[in-house]
Design a protein around this motif. Structure first.
Motif, PDB file in Angstrom:
ATOM      1  N   VAL A 125       0.839  -1.196   0.000  1.00 15.15           N
ATOM      2  CA  VAL A 125       0.000   0.000   0.000  1.00 15.15           C
ATOM      3  C   VAL A 125       0.878   1.252   0.000  1.00 15.15           C
ATOM      4  O   VAL A 125       0.658   2.195  -0.763  1.00 15.15           O
ATOM      5  N   VAL A 126       1.889   1.234   0.861  1.00 11.33           N
ATOM      6  CA  VAL A 126       2.778   2.390   0.978  1.00 11.33           C
ATOM      7  C   VAL A 126       3.542   2.617  -0.320  1.00 11.33           C
ATOM      8  O   VAL A 126       3.688   3.741  -0.784  1.00 11.33           O
ATOM      9  N   ARG A 127       3.986   1.522  -0.920  1.00  9.66           N
ATOM     10  CA  ARG A 127       4.757   1.641  -2.152  1.00  9.66           C
ATOM     11  C   ARG A 127       3.948   2.335  -3.241  1.00  9.66           C
ATOM     12  O   ARG A 127       4.462   3.116  -4.023  1.00  9.66           O
ATOM     13  N   TYR A 128       2.636   2.032  -3.272  1.00  8.54           N
ATOM     14  CA  TYR A 128       1.777   2.632  -4.292  1.00  8.54           C
ATOM     15  C   TYR A 128       1.678   4.148  -4.125  1.00  8.54           C
ATOM     16  O   TYR A 128       1.661   4.886  -5.092  1.00  8.54           O
ATOM     17  N   LEU A 129       1.627   4.603  -2.856  1.00  7.66           N
ATOM     18  CA  LEU A 129       1.349   6.018  -2.622  1.00  7.66           C
ATOM     19  C   LEU A 129       2.576   6.895  -2.395  1.00  7.66           C
ATOM     20  O   LEU A 129       2.587   8.064  -2.733  1.00  7.66           O
ATOM     21  N   ALA A 130       3.615   6.324  -1.781  1.00  8.57           N
ATOM     22  CA  ALA A 130       4.648   7.187  -1.207  1.00  8.57           C
ATOM     23  C   ALA A 130       5.730   7.593  -2.206  1.00  8.57           C
ATOM     24  O   ALA A 130       6.078   6.841  -3.114  1.00  8.57           O
ATOM     25  N   ASP A 131       6.252   8.801  -2.014  1.00  4.38           N
ATOM     26  CA  ASP A 131       7.425   9.250  -2.770  1.00  4.38           C
ATOM     27  C   ASP A 131       8.691   8.788  -2.074  1.00  4.38           C
ATOM     28  O   ASP A 131       9.736   8.646  -2.682  1.00  4.38           O
ATOM     29  N   ARG A 132       8.544   8.603  -0.752  1.00  2.00           N
ATOM     30  CA  ARG A 132       9.693   8.212   0.040  1.00  2.00           C
ATOM     31  C   ARG A 132       9.193   7.213   1.073  1.00  2.00           C
ATOM     32  O   ARG A 132       8.090   7.354   1.595  1.00  2.00           O
ATOM     33  N   ILE A 133       9.981   6.174   1.358  1.00  2.00           N
ATOM     34  CA  ILE A 133       9.537   5.157   2.308  1.00  2.00           C
ATOM     35  C   ILE A 133      10.474   5.125   3.503  1.00  2.00           C
ATOM     36  O   ILE A 133      11.702   5.177   3.362  1.00  2.00           O
ATOM     37  N   CYS A 134       9.852   5.043   4.665  1.00  2.00           N
ATOM     38  CA  CYS A 134      10.605   5.044   5.904  1.00  2.00           C
ATOM     39  C   CYS A 134      10.162   3.803   6.685  1.00  2.00           C
ATOM     40  O   CYS A 134       8.967   3.594   6.893  1.00  2.00           O
ATOM     41  N   VAL A 135      11.094   2.950   7.061  1.00  2.00           N
ATOM     42  CA  VAL A 135      10.749   1.715   7.764  1.00  2.00           C
ATOM     43  C   VAL A 135      11.102   1.851   9.237  1.00  2.00           C
ATOM     44  O   VAL A 135      12.213   2.248   9.579  1.00  2.00           O
ATOM     45  N   MET A 136      10.143   1.531  10.095  1.00  2.00           N
ATOM     46  CA  MET A 136      10.393   1.613  11.536  1.00  2.00           C
ATOM     47  C   MET A 136      10.344   0.232  12.148  1.00  2.00           C
ATOM     48  O   MET A 136       9.569  -0.624  11.742  1.00  2.00           O
ATOM     49  N   ASP A 194      15.321   4.775   5.397  1.00  2.00           N
ATOM     50  CA  ASP A 194      14.607   5.947   4.917  1.00  2.00           C
ATOM     51  C   ASP A 194      15.159   6.264   3.543  1.00  2.00           C
ATOM     52  O   ASP A 194      16.300   6.708   3.419  1.00  2.00           O
ATOM     53  N   ALA A 195      14.376   5.973   2.485  1.00  2.00           N
ATOM     54  CA  ALA A 195      14.905   6.142   1.142  1.00  2.00           C
ATOM     55  C   ALA A 195      13.783   6.490   0.182  1.00  2.00           C
ATOM     56  O   ALA A 195      12.614   6.189   0.443  1.00  2.00           O
ATOM     57  N   PRO A 196      14.122   7.141  -0.963  1.00  2.00           N
ATOM     58  CA  PRO A 196      13.109   7.382  -1.992  1.00  2.00           C
ATOM     59  C   PRO A 196      12.540   6.040  -2.461  1.00  2.00           C
ATOM     60  O   PRO A 196      13.254   5.041  -2.483  1.00  2.00           O
ATOM     61  N   THR A 197      11.243   6.043  -2.842  1.00  2.00           N
ATOM     62  CA  THR A 197      10.568   4.786  -3.151  1.00  2.00           C
ATOM     63  C   THR A 197      11.309   3.955  -4.198  1.00  2.00           C
ATOM     64  O   THR A 197      11.497   2.751  -4.013  1.00  2.00           O
ATOM     65  N   GLU A 198      11.742   4.605  -5.281  1.00  2.00           N
ATOM     66  CA  GLU A 198      12.414   3.842  -6.349  1.00  2.00           C
ATOM     67  C   GLU A 198      13.654   3.153  -5.799  1.00  2.00           C
ATOM     68  O   GLU A 198      13.868   1.962  -6.021  1.00  2.00           O
ATOM     69  N   ALA A 199      14.442   3.898  -5.067  1.00  2.00           N
ATOM     70  CA  ALA A 199      15.670   3.344  -4.508  1.00  2.00           C
ATOM     71  C   ALA A 199      15.360   2.213  -3.532  1.00  2.00           C
ATOM     72  O   ALA A 199      16.016   1.172  -3.528  1.00  2.00           O
ATOM     73  N   PHE A 200      14.293   2.415  -2.748  1.00  2.00           N
ATOM     74  CA  PHE A 200      13.910   1.410  -1.765  1.00  2.00           C
ATOM     75  C   PHE A 200      13.514   0.109  -2.455  1.00  2.00           C
ATOM     76  O   PHE A 200      13.968  -0.973  -2.094  1.00  2.00           O
ATOM     77  N   VAL A 201      12.662   0.225  -3.469  1.00  2.00           N
ATOM     78  CA  VAL A 201      12.191  -0.970  -4.161  1.00  2.00           C
ATOM     79  C   VAL A 201      13.352  -1.647  -4.892  1.00  2.00           C
ATOM     80  O   VAL A 201      13.447  -2.869  -4.942  1.00  2.00           O
ATOM     81  N   ALA A 202      14.254  -0.836  -5.448  1.00  2.00           N
ATOM     82  CA  ALA A 202      15.380  -1.394  -6.197  1.00  2.00           C
ATOM     83  C   ALA A 202      16.328  -2.163  -5.281  1.00  2.00           C
ATOM     84  O   ALA A 202      16.819  -3.225  -5.640  1.00  2.00           O
ATOM     85  N   GLY A 203      16.576  -1.655  -4.098  1.00  2.00           N
ATOM     86  CA  GLY A 203      17.493  -2.368  -3.233  1.00  2.00           C
ATOM     87  C   GLY A 203      17.556  -1.793  -1.835  1.00  2.00           C
ATOM     88  O   GLY A 203      18.320  -0.872  -1.568  1.00  2.00           O
ATOM     89  N   PRO A 204      16.720  -2.309  -0.959  1.00  2.00           N
ATOM     90  CA  PRO A 204      16.758  -1.815   0.418  1.00  2.00           C
ATOM     91  C   PRO A 204      18.065  -2.239   1.087  1.00  2.00           C
ATOM     92  O   PRO A 204      18.590  -3.306   0.803  1.00  2.00           O
TER      93      PRO A 204
END
Lengths: 290, 243, 285
Positions: free
Chosen positions: B202-213, B221-231
């Protein structure tokens, strides 16, 4: 969903379904209606209320002329009883009204403020609640002198703790809800939130608890007046009449029987109506499909 | 300058030996018009982060800044709104839909005609029938209730909205509708958003940046593209593999 | 002959607002040892179909048509003792909210002992601990002493699985067993359910709303919409090439498949726009 949640999900229109097929409830409502009508009749219809007039000999047994007999001064017991019901109901209703206002305000403020405010209100309530009702009432009567005011104050003091607790519990449940949080975030002032959200949502609890408080009130008034600290002669109240009946138990048992029966019926009817109201306004669980 | 910033915020619950750190030096920032997605499981501290960001809870240490200035709830009233978790409890059951939506505006204006017009406008924006205005929450479905909650949040034209598990209780197909609605509205209104969910998809669909707690700390804490490409963090990687 | 045969089943609930049809002619067959997932959204009737297998419908519900056969026996015709025997010997349920289904006033050990004793098994401390170890509870002695409210969601679900599996049921019905759990616990609990079923050869009926998760565990999936099974087939083919438009829309709406700029409409919306109705048909769900 919690009970309160289910209750809230219902519209106030639910009250209309109080017209029900439950015979016990129907009887309770009829009894209550008759008692209220009788107390009003006692006040409004001249002659009926003639509790001060001697109409016959002392301690006449029930007869056609005096359906419930006469008392120690030869007054009609019907008239005395009507006056008594009136006094008791008026006093109790007035006291419960005070209780409802105090308890609702305290309960809602405590619930909204939370933290130590809530603890303080609840603990004071616990202390009051720990006293036996009649002892508390006697203390009040001793402090401010016997009379109707003492009876009223005692009833309020006895009924406020439980009602505050119930309102506070219901309001705490509501205060946690998202719509209250949303209102806070939007900058809606606290008093507005308390009235607009908390008060409207706990109104069912207030009505139900008010009904229970009413039955407690009738009992406390009875106890106090019986002991001579409540309503004073020459006025009449159910408690006073029971007390009088107790004195003349052997010579005129009908006094105690009439007054006692009326009191039991009144309390029973009020409690039953309260139960029915609770089932309608605060069902314990939602009937949910699939 | 970020729209909303949590700067090394720490929040503790309890006292003495039983102290629990709900947030441990958490820093995150929401940019104007952008969405920050906050992912974590229950107990990770994401909901505490939401209440700190909304000014409902003061941090024990660190600072919260809105528009570069320390957050004061009174000052930001109307500029900040929230869409919260439970569709059943998002709305006061005793109030009509119209009254619920209008509530945030009632703080600012008493002009009834203006309020009514705004309510009608927002109902349309969240794709609800005008007739719904006079209904009460129990007459609505979960999806409709959440749309009403969104309309209420938008009525003051806020610059920042917190969505705390706002779609979690909805059915999959209704959830998709609400998510698409949020995206569309953000494009139209340009609000900044903190979107909190346990569901990375859900977050991936909406967010420009993803932060994992996790356990009160930000682990990634990374931009969505970067996060999906390689956390970078193993925990984020395991979350991504779950999808 | 299949172990479970549900044919054209109609189930209705009486409510104050009239009769509600929860199942409108649902048909589903499952053979012994099969793992089948029933996927649907709220109001689709999947929970009803789960309870119908054990004739465990709420008091206001009843069969209004069709049959449910378990092992060739028509459940609708069973008397009380027969039903009880069926539920005791053949069926195991894993609930959505395990903490709520455990007795809050009894320690976990006591509740397990009741179940085991009822089956004539060994209810000693060691044997009970062994049961919990089988569901991968690390410290069984400690968990046996706890009350349900002292358990975490995952832990409580493990206890519920232990209780369900203690009977060695031939059919295991799991109603959204992971709905209340965190993602990482979710996988472990599902693994446990399917491994336990594997060992005893039980047929698993898993009620879920999550098509993606289903793909990992079940080879067969049935999709429900408004009281009917609208699609039933091998999971891989249903996921890759769904035939029914509802399945298609459900798949498209999965958050993992949502794409920015690709508009997804619900099946209910599509039906409504075809029929020329306004879009508020959601209410009926």
């Amino acid at each position: 969903m919690t009970g309160a949640a289910a209750a809230l999900a219902r519209t106030p229109g639910r009250l209309r379904s109080l017209r029900t097929s439950d015979p016990v409830l129907t009887i309770a409502v009829v009894i209550l209606g008759l008692l209220v009508a009788a107390s009003l009749a006692g006040r409004l219809i001249p002659g009926l209320n003639d509790g001060t007039t001697t109409v016959g000999g002392r301690f006449e047994a029930p007869s056609l002329a005096h359906p419930l007999g006469t008392d120690s001064l030869g007054r009609s017991l019907v008239a005395r009883l009507l006056e008594g019901i009136g006094t008791t109901f008026l006093l109790s209703a007035l006291a419960v009204l005070c209780t409802a206002v105090i308890a609702t305000a305290l309960g809602i403020v405590a619930a909204y403020a939370g933290g130590w405010v809530r603890e303080l209100v609840m603990r004071i309530g616990d202390v009051l609640y720990a006293f036996p009702a009649i002892l508390l009432a006697l203390l009040v009567a001793a402090a401010i002198g016997p009379g109707s005011t003492a009876a009223l104050a005692s009833i309020v003091l006895v009924t406020v703790p439980l009602m505050t607790r119930m309102v506070c519990a219901a309001a705490t449940d509501v205060a946690r809800r998202d719509f209250v949080t949303s209102a806070r975030i939007s900058g809606v002032a606290a008093p507005v939130i308390m009235v607009r959200h908390l008060l409207t949502c706990v109104s069912g609890t207030v009505v139900v608890q008010g009904t229970y408080a009413l039955s407690v009130a009738i009992l406390v008034e009875g106890g106090l007046s019986f002991l001579g600290y409540g309503v004073q002669l020459p006025a009449a109240s159910l408690g006073l009449l029971v007390s009088e009946g107790n004195v003349y138990l052997l010579t005129a048992p009908w006094i105690l029987i009439a007054a006692g029966t009326t009191m039991v019926l009144a309390i029973l009817a009020v409690t039953l109506v309260g139960d029915a109201l609770r089932d309608r306004l605060e069902p314990r669980e939602a009937v949910d499909l699939t | 300058m970020s729209l909303l910033e949590l700067d090394t915020v720490t929040v503790r619950f309890g006292h003495g030996a039983r102290t629990v750190h709900a947030l441990r030096e958490v820093s995150l920032a929401v940019e104007e018009g952008q969405t920050l997605g906050l992912v974590g499981e229950s107990g990770s501290g994401k909901s505490t982060a939401a209440s700190v960001a909304l000014g409902l809870r003061a941090p024990d240490a660190g600072e919260v800044r809105f528009d570069g200035r320390p957050l004061r709830r009174r000052r930001t009233a109307g500029e900040m709104q929230a869409v919260l978790q439970h569709p059943m409890w998002a709305l006061n059951p005793r109030m009509t839909v119209a009254a619920s939506i209008a509530e945030p505006l009632s703080v600012r204006t008493r002009d009834r005609a203006e309020v009514r017009a705004r309510v009608a406008e927002l109902l349309e924006q969240v794709s609800l029938e005008p007739a719904i205005a006079e209904r009460r929450p129990h007459e609505l479905s979960g999806g409709q209730r959440q749309r009403v909650a969104i309309a209420r949040a938008l009525i003051t034209r806020p610059r920042f909205i917190v969505f705390d598990e706002a779609v979690s209780a909805l059915d999959v197909s209704v959830q998709a509708q609400v998510l698409q609605l949020v995206r569309r509205l953000q494009a139209e209104h340009g609000f900044g958003a903190l979107f909190i969910s346990h569901d990375l998809a859900v977050v991936r669909y909406l967010a420009d940046r993803i932060c994992v707690m996790r356990a009160g700390e930000v682990v990634e804490d990374a931009p969505t593209e970067a996060f999906v490409a390689g956390p970078t963090h193993p925990y984020s990687r395991s979350l991504l593999e779950e999808l | 002959m299949s172990l479970i045969e549900i044919d054209d089943l109609v189930v209705e609930f009486r409510t104050p607002r009239g009769t509600v049809r929860a199942l409108a002619g649902a048909t589903l067959h499952a053979s012994a040892g099969e793992r089948i997932a029933i996927v649907g959204e709220s109001g689709s009737g999947k929970s009803t179909i789960g309870t119908a297998i054990g004739a465990l419908l709420p008091a206001n519900g009843g069969f209004a048509g069709g049959t449910v056969r378990v092992d060739g026996v028509d459940v609708g015709t069973l008397d009380r003792p027969g039903l009880r025997r069926l539920r005791r010997e053949t069926l195991g349920f894993i609930p959505q909210d395990p903490i709520a289904t455990l007795n809050p006033t009894m320690r976990v050990g006591g509740q397990l002992a009741l179940v085991v004793r009822d089956l004539g098994g060994d209810a000693s401390r060691a044997a009970l601990a062994q049961l919990l170890e089988e569901v991968q509870i690390a410290d069984p002695a400690d968990v046996l002493r706890r009350f349900p409210h002292q358990l975490s969601g995952g832990m409580a679900q493990r206890v519920a699985i232990a209780i369900a599996m203690a009977r060695r049921p031939r059919i295991l019905i799991a109603d959204e067993p992971t709905a209340a759990l965190d993602a990482n616990v979710r996988r472990e609990v599902l693994k446990l359910v399917f491994e336990a079923a594997e060992q005893t050869g039980a047929t698993v009926v898993w009620l879920s709303h999550d098509l993606d998760a289903v793909a990992k565990w079940c080879r067969r999936v049935a999709v429900m919409y408004r009281g009917r099974i609208v699609e039933d087939g091998p999971t891989a083919s249903v996921l890759e090439a769904p035939e029914h438009p509802y399945t298609q829309s459900l798949l498209a709406a999965m958050p993992s498949r949502l794409r920015r700029g690709v508009e997804v409409r619900t099946y209910t919306e599509m039906l409504a726009s075809q029929a020329g109705e306004p879009d508020d048909a959601e209410v009926g769900a």
